[in-house]
Enzyme design. Structure first.
Site, PDB file in Angstrom:
ATOM      1  N   HIS A 145      46.697  28.579  41.730  1.00 34.32           N
ATOM      2  CA  HIS A 145      48.147  28.493  41.575  1.00 34.32           C
ATOM      3  C   HIS A 145      48.610  27.065  41.300  1.00 34.32           C
ATOM      4  O   HIS A 145      49.763  26.834  40.914  1.00 34.32           O
ATOM      5  CB  HIS A 145      48.837  29.024  42.838  1.00 34.32           C
ATOM      6  CG  HIS A 145      50.095  29.789  42.544  1.00 34.32           C
ATOM      7  ND1 HIS A 145      51.037  29.346  41.656  1.00 34.32           N
ATOM      8  CD2 HIS A 145      50.555  30.966  43.032  1.00 34.32           C
ATOM      9  CE1 HIS A 145      52.041  30.212  41.611  1.00 34.32           C
ATOM     10  NE2 HIS A 145      51.777  31.205  42.435  1.00 34.32           N
ATOM     11  N   ASP A 157      51.112  29.610  37.119  1.00 37.22           N
ATOM     12  CA  ASP A 157      51.891  30.458  38.007  1.00 37.22           C
ATOM     13  C   ASP A 157      51.519  31.930  37.848  1.00 37.22           C
ATOM     14  O   ASP A 157      50.687  32.289  37.007  1.00 37.22           O
ATOM     15  CB  ASP A 157      53.385  30.261  37.738  1.00 37.22           C
ATOM     16  CG  ASP A 157      53.836  28.842  38.056  1.00 37.22           C
ATOM     17  OD1 ASP A 157      53.307  28.265  39.020  1.00 37.22           O
ATOM     18  OD2 ASP A 157      54.704  28.324  37.326  1.00 37.22           O
TER      19      ASP A 157
END
Length: 409
Positions: free
Chosen positions: A382, A386
């Site tokens: 992450h 995203d």
């Protein structure tokens, strides 16, 4: 004259090798070509054969210990032959150092009298408060390690020792209550298992991992696979995993943010796809790499994957063949596993977990049909991308698997 057997260099990047096990004991006869020991480095496990006939007269590196390539690990010679092995030299150095410390300024060794023991205790540097605390807790000063100036034992050192002793007692009590000592079998973690354990822990500690799941209808893909296998049976047998690998490669070319890594606060995006394919072995997991997979056709990709898998199971992979991957696929379909959470093969930004396809009733328009549904699990970093772009990446793989003719282009 004794022959020294050194730690072999298993790859150009190898910095240390570990003795996984010894197949012979000191004093035993060995024959040239006979299995002498097991050696491991990174994720490579290999057998070390005796280079000559003779007797194993010294083991310099014990099981579980690692040394640089070229370091002597044992000696083979005549049964009555004496050598100054690294082990003997180290022992002699320790003994000599002890003798020097026990000697006075005039070179005469002090006797182990009560006076000498008293002087030894007096030489221990400790603060008054720490000394009083240690005596109250029943701790011996000579067993404490001082963190103060010139090794002075401080209050904090005593408190730490008390806490460690307390935790040790609790562990022993817990073990005594919950375990029958005779039923516990402890195995020293070394070699491949140790490397895997370290890398998995580092992967979770140094990346922000998130896993998303999706299902793909692979009914048409399985039908195409069976048809091609019938046509190509004399050349190569295409597996479902080959098609999945092809879909991943094509998708990585389109979604370059997944073919990247975060290194030293910078995201490095790669022009080429070096695809890692996880292979389960008896002693652990290895990940051979298909380099420049974007330049491979479906057949070429399939042949390389199978060749690497065969080498992995035979223990013939080199360090170079297991390094430099930019994305990894791990498949647990053989074990009947559906969804699972794969751990990143850092520094990669993504890894695809493939589960077992199951026949499921699915509505196709108004008609209920029997379809083969394949579960997919994508773990991504992450920090690099995203959830939305990661979901788009997984969706693109799903679309290719559901339109398998696109994989042949």
């Amino acid at each position: 004259m004794a022959i020294e057997v050194v730690m072999p260099k298993l790859g150009m990047s190898m910095k240390e090798g570990t003795v996984s096990f010894w197949n012979k004991h000191v004093g035993e006869t060995v024959n040239k070509g006979e299995l002498l020991a097991g050696i491991s480095s990174e994720k490579i496990e290999t057998d070390l054969e005796a280079p000559v006939d003779g007797t194993l007269i010294e083991i310099a590196v014990q099981e579980g210990n690692g040394v640089p390539p070229g370091t002597p690990i044992c000696f083979i010679g005549n049964p009555d032959e004496k050598i100054a092995s690294p082990v003997c030299q180290q022992t002699e150095a320790v003994e000599k150092r002890g003798e020097d410390e026990a000697a006075g300024t005039n070179g005469v060794r002090k006797s182990a009298s009560n006076q000498g023991m008293s002087n030894e205790k007096q030489s221990i540097k400790v603060s008054p408060v720490a000394k009083k605390m240690a005596e109250k807790a029943g701790l011996k000063l000579e067993q404490l390690k001082g963190s103060g100036p010139n090794g002075r034992i401080t209050k904090e050192d005593v408190l730490q020792a008390i806490e460690e002793e307390k935790n040790q007692k609790l562990e022993q009590e817990s073990s005594a209550v919950n375990q029958d000592p005779g039923s516990v079998n402890k195995t020293h973690v070394s070699g491949m298992r140790k490397v895997i354990a370290t890398r998995m822990q580092e992967s979770l500690l140094h990346s922000a991992q998130l896993t998303i799941n999706m299902k793909a209808d692979v009914t048409d893909l399985i039908r195409l696979q069976k048809s091609l296998c019938e046509e190509l049976q004399d050349e190569i047998r295409l597996s479902l995993n080959d098609f999945i690998a092809r879909a991943v490669v094509l998708t990585l070319k389109k979604h370059k943010n997944m073919n990247s890594a975060l290194i030293n606060d910078a995201i490095e995006s790669y022009k080429h796809v070096h695809l890692g394919i996880a292979v389960a072995l008896e002693k652990g997991l290895v990940v051979p790499v298909v380099r420049h997979a974007e330049a491979c056709s479906l057949l070429e990709l399939s042949k390389t994957i199978k060749s690497h898998g065969k080498q992995a199971r035979a223990g013939q992979l080199t360090t170079e063949q297991m390094s430099g991957s930019t994305f990894t696929i791990t498949n647990l379909a053989f074990y009947g596993v559906e969804h699972f959470t794969p751990i990143l093969n850092t520094p990669e930004s993504g890894i695809l977990g493939v589960g077992a396809a199951t026949d499921t009733p699915v509505f196709v328009g108004e008609e209920l049909q029997r379809r083969s549904i394949l579960p997919l699990s994508l773990t991504f970093d992450h920090r690099v991308l995203d959830g939305a772009p990661a979901a788009e990446f997984l969706k693109s793989i799903k679309q290719l698997l559901e339109k398998p003719y696109l994989l042949l282009l």
